[in-house]
Design an enzyme around this catalytic site. Structure first.
Site: not given
Length: 297
Positions: A177, A214
């Site tokens: 992420e 993500k």
């Protein structure tokens, strides 16, 4: 073996990933949005009891099942606790059909070169061993990009993939992420650099390894379509990043193959003061709206 079922669900299931992983620093804010003020608890232990009660209430709501919620990201303390008499990860998979993930980062270092790297994680191998024992499927770790800085973004992506390889060596699937801050003026430029850097590291992964990504919802629709289609990517999920749920859902539905992994947008409108019927109705409506945006793309 549940792991292959979990892998199938995360690869091709219809739905989204719930983020239930607010940590120590963001817990007071999460509680206050839930209608529990700081005056309601006198210690950190009481605070964590209250946030766990909120998460347990969400996880056991009738609508919170694998039919629409493919996975859920847990905070370490949530993994170590129980819901309805079972360890949280076990409860999520066995009772709700939701694949459990664990947030593993220790927070962000101070900003340098336009980015915030992750703080060191010296005890990561021990945590990953505990996660495997607890029935966790994958992990999540977050860095932040605050400017279209080529060297900063490269450093963030390299750190994410280096730790991702450590996670993979334990048989877990990392969610990588590198969040791009939604308010920056050069967000589109940062996303172009990020796409190139992620692609560089994905292309270098061995054929038998897959990661999840993500990412912040991009300025250009389908900016990350090549990542969605990349053979080393199990799934691309999107963070809400401070967009309202409506704005996040609108942006999400314009990006083919990306599904949601919302945190604040998931708990929007929930309150400790609601009775169970009102709470369950609210979360069901939220789950439906995020699910619809996730499958629309």
């Amino acid at each position: 073996m549940s792991n292959s079922q979990q892998r199938d669900q995360m690869t091709s299931g219809k739905g989204f990933v719930a983020a239930l992983d607010q940590s120590g620093g963001s817990t007071p804010k999460a509680l206050s949005l839930y209608g529990v003020e700081e005056s309601a608890y006198g210690s950190e232990a009481e605070m964590f009891d209250l946030i766990h009660a909120m998460r347990a209430r969400i996880a056991s709501a009738p609508a919170f099942t694998g039919e629409k919620v493919l996975g859920a990201i847990l905070f370490e303390m949530t993994m170590d606790r129980q819901v309805n008499g079972k360890p949280t990860a076990t409860y999520l998979w066995e009772d709700r059909g939701v694949v459990p993930f664990l947030k593993i980062d220790k927070g962000l270092a101070d900003e340098a070169d336009g980015v915030k790297m992750m703080k060191p994680m010296p005890d990561l191998d021990a945590l990953l061993e505990r996660a495997v024992k607890a029935g966790i499927f994958g992990t999540k770790m977050r860095s932040v990009i605050d400017a279209a800085s080529p060297s900063g973004i490269r450093a963030v992506v390299d750190q994410q993939f280096d730790i991702g390889n450590q996670v993979l060596s334990h048989g877990l699937v990392p969610i990588i992420e590198p969040e791009v801050t939604i308010s920056i003026a050069d967000k589109a430029e940062a996303e172009d650099i990020l796409l190139a850097e992620i692609t560089r590291r994905l292309d270098a992964l061995p054929e038998d390894r897959q990661v999840m990504l993500k990412l912040t919802l991009p300025e250009k629709a389908n900016q990350y379509k090549s990542l969605v289609d990349h053979p080393r990517v199990m799934r691309v999920v999107a963070l809400s990043g401070g967009y309202s749920r409506e704005e996040a859902n609108t942006r999400l539905s314009q990006n083919t193959g990306i599904i949601a992994s919302f945190s604040r947008a998931l708990t929007e409108g929930l309150s400790a003061q609601q009775d169970d019927a009102a709470f369950n109705d609210t979360i069901a409506g939220t789950i439906d709206s995020i699910y619809s945006a996730s499958v629309a793309g």
